[in-house]
Enzyme design. Structure first.
Site, PDB file in Angstrom:
ATOM      1  CD  GLN A 129     -10.429   3.192   2.860  1.00 50.41           C
ATOM      2  OE1 GLN A 129      -9.634   4.052   3.222  1.00 50.41           O
ATOM      3  NE2 GLN A 129     -10.072   1.926   2.690  1.00 50.41           N
ATOM      4  CD  GLU A 144      -3.284  -5.693   5.280  1.00 46.47           C
ATOM      5  OE1 GLU A 144      -2.428  -6.425   4.738  1.00 46.47           O
ATOM      6  OE2 GLU A 144      -4.161  -5.096   4.636  1.00 46.47           O
ATOM      7  CE1 TYR A 155      -3.201  -1.038  -3.750  1.00 43.03           C
ATOM      8  CE2 TYR A 155      -4.136   0.327  -5.490  1.00 43.03           C
ATOM      9  CZ  TYR A 155      -4.294  -0.431  -4.348  1.00 43.03           C
ATOM     10  OH  TYR A 155      -5.539  -0.570  -3.794  1.00 43.03           O
ATOM     11  CE1 TYR A 159      -3.497  -2.743   0.666  1.00 43.69           C
ATOM     12  CE2 TYR A 159      -2.483  -3.072   2.814  1.00 43.69           C
ATOM     13  CZ  TYR A 159      -3.377  -3.459   1.840  1.00 43.69           C
ATOM     14  OH  TYR A 159      -4.164  -4.564   2.053  1.00 43.69           O
ATOM     15  N   GLY A 191     -14.119  -0.698   3.540  1.00 41.92           N
ATOM     16  CA  GLY A 191     -12.908  -0.970   4.303  1.00 41.92           C
ATOM     17  C   GLY A 191     -12.754  -2.461   4.593  1.00 41.92           C
ATOM     18  CD1 TRP A 242      -6.702   2.636   1.344  1.00 40.72           C
ATOM     19  CD2 TRP A 242      -4.560   2.929   0.826  1.00 40.72           C
ATOM     20  NE1 TRP A 242      -6.404   1.820   0.279  1.00 40.72           N
ATOM     21  CE2 TRP A 242      -5.106   1.981  -0.057  1.00 40.72           C
ATOM     22  CE3 TRP A 242      -3.214   3.284   0.683  1.00 40.72           C
ATOM     23  CZ2 TRP A 242      -4.344   1.363  -1.072  1.00 40.72           C
ATOM     24  CZ3 TRP A 242      -2.470   2.688  -0.313  1.00 40.72           C
ATOM     25  CH2 TRP A 242      -3.028   1.748  -1.176  1.00 40.72           C
ATOM     26  NE  ARG A 270      -4.310  -8.544  -1.161  1.00 42.39           N
ATOM     27  CZ  ARG A 270      -4.707  -7.307  -0.833  1.00 42.39           C
ATOM     28  NH1 ARG A 270      -4.600  -6.887   0.412  1.00 42.39           N
ATOM     29  NH2 ARG A 270      -5.198  -6.504  -1.736  1.00 42.39           N
ATOM     30  CG  ASP A 294     -10.747  -3.985   0.928  1.00 45.35           C
ATOM     31  OD1 ASP A 294     -11.391  -3.073   1.479  1.00 45.35           O
ATOM     32  OD2 ASP A 294      -9.571  -3.842   0.535  1.00 45.35           O
TER      33      ASP A 294
HETATM   34  C1  DGY Z   1      -6.476  -3.051  -1.499  1.00 45.42           C
HETATM   35  O1  DGY Z   1      -5.811  -2.772  -2.486  1.00 45.42           O
HETATM   36  O2  DGY Z   1      -6.707  -4.214  -1.130  1.00 45.42           O
HETATM   37  C2  DGY Z   1      -7.014  -1.958  -0.686  1.00 45.42           C
HETATM   38  O3  DGY Z   1      -7.444  -2.413   0.546  1.00 45.42           O
HETATM   39  C3  DGY Z   1      -8.106  -1.249  -1.395  1.00 45.42           C
HETATM   40  O4  DGY Z   1      -8.504  -0.202  -0.576  1.00 45.42           O
END
Ligand code: DGY
Length: 435
Positions: A108, A402, A82, A30, A168, A34, A202, A170
């Protein structure tokens, strides 16, 4: 040997980018600013470097659009590490977007109001901090006005989100119900997140097709709110998102009172607040499940699943004491047995639960921080202490990840931290919990 607090400060200081005066959530995964990360990060800085806390908020609010909207990502730098980046999002299609900053066209959870209040609570120089707040607070008010005027088509006091990234949370299993109503094309794109983090932790490729498809629809309509309300296949009233707005309303009222004057704004905030809290309880509390659930506005149905978002309204003083007691009982029964750390992000008794995969089950420190403060507000002190101790223990044993596995048995070899490491809000909110 560094203390936990020193380690946390080191992470925040390393993730602070002096050239842009903002903090990244973590390296590689990231690399930009954000919205809700930024707010929660400022709470950590406030404990030891008020200047950085103020810079963080100032930079975020500088990117605000002329209609009051605040984007979820502000792309301060160019990097292709990204996906999807600024060139995919094309927020410049919106006529009121901010020409000075590249950003997304989605938002968000609106944490900024209560973050300003937290910074004030923590500050040792209240006079100076209140001056800072006075210089920024109208922008936050404008952001709330944006929500009530543009995100509430039925005038209920409940605002919608049009994308899972706005929530948020996701890839929550709650969204599976929405994905079943869609059948997007298979897009050809290169994921970058899965080059930084194990794909097991993910969202899937097919989930990303849905995420991109909703953005394509919004782009085809130049991010026009009315068109999105009419056409987006994803249109949800989210209890976490709305609880953040309500908590922030409450903080703005208190801060405007401290500043003095501003009668009309206080009056308007109180009006929004009353309507929001009433609708929130009437519409989002699920008697059967004993907690709050999401409402799918597009398909006019409640999404009956328990998640950590179901309990977040405690933080915003939304339930009465009877509802709060019911919620805590449900939380302890389903999320809080002795084999689990509090609080899993999704119902551990559901077949959709996955304790490794992002928002489908792992423990998140930002939700734990809200839960801790919410439980304390209602006098559930023992359970609040357990949330706090669990949070500190998992960070101490695994590192500043995280998210974390909620199953205690997985913590034996201290490899139960997932996603990005040296994660900013994990560090920031740990500092707040320790002080
Ligand atoms: C991601 O890229 O997974 C972010 O959480 C999007 O906000």
């Amino acid at each position: 040997k560094k203390t936990l607090q020193q380690k946390a400060e080191h992470i925040l200081d390393s993730n602070f980018k002096t050239e842009g005066e903002f903090t990244i959530p973590c390296e590689n995964l990231y690399p930009f600013q954000w919205f809700w990360d930024s707010g929660l990060i400022a709470i950590g800085f406030a404990h030891y470097d008020m200047q950085k806390a103020e810079k963080e908020i100032k930079t975020l609010l500088k990117a605000q659009w002329s209609n009051g909207f605040i984007p979820h990502i502000i792309f301060h730098t160019e990097t292709d590490s990204y996906f999807p980046g600024a060139n995919f999002h094309r927020s410049d299609l919106h006529p009121e977007s901010n020409p000075k900053y590249k950003s997304t066209g989605m938002t968000q959870p609106p944490v900024t109001g209560f973050v300003l209040k937290e910074i004030y609570r923590i500050s040792e120089d209240k006079g100076a901090t209140l001056k800072f707040i006075e210089s920024q607070i109208d922008k936050v008010y404008d952001n709330h006005r944006y929500f009530y005027e543009n995100r509430d088509p039925q005038n209920e006091g409940l605002v919608y989100i049009y994308h899972n990234w706005e929530s948020g949370t996701d890839n929550s299993p709650i969204w599976d119900d929405i994905w079943k109503t869609m059948n997007p094309p298979e897009y050809d794109f290169e994921r970058r997140d899965t080059t930084h983090v194990d794909p097991e932790e993910r969202p899937s490729k097919r989930e990303y097709d849905h995420y991109l498809h909703i953005i394509e629809i919004a782009k085809a309509n130049n991010y026009n709110d009315e068109k999105i309300a009419e056409l987006s296949p994803f249109l949800v009233q989210d209890p976490l998102f709305n609880a953040m707005l309500i908590k922030s309303n409450e903080s703005l009222i208190e801060l405007y009172k401290l500043i003095g004057g501003h009668e009309n704004k206080i009056k308007q905030l109180k009006k929004w607040q009353q309507k929001s809290i009433t609708s929130f309880n009437d519409k989002l509390f699920d008697e059967e499940l004993g907690a709050y659930v999401h409402y799918d506005l597009r398909n006019e149905r409640a999404l009956k699943h328990l998640s950590s978002s179901s309990f977040a309204p405690l933080f915003a003083n939304i339930p009465d004491t009877e509802k709060a007691e019911t919620m805590v009982k449900v939380m302890m029964e389903k999320f809080g047995n002795e084999n689990q750390y509090l609080c899993a992000s999704f119902d551990p008794t559901s077949e959709r639960f996955n304790p490794k995969k992002y928002w489908r089950g792992p423990v998140w420190v930002n939700l734990n921080w809200m839960l801790y403060n919410g439980l304390k507000q209602y006098g559930f002190n023992d359970i609040a202490e357990r949330v706090k101790t669990d949070t500190i223990t998992i960070i101490e044993n695994n590192g500043f990840y995280e998210y974390f596995d909620s199953r205690k048995e997985m913590h034996k070899d201290n490899k139960a931290g997932y996603g990005g490491n040296n994660f900013s809000w994990t560090a920031a909110l740990l500092i707040d919990l320790l002080n």
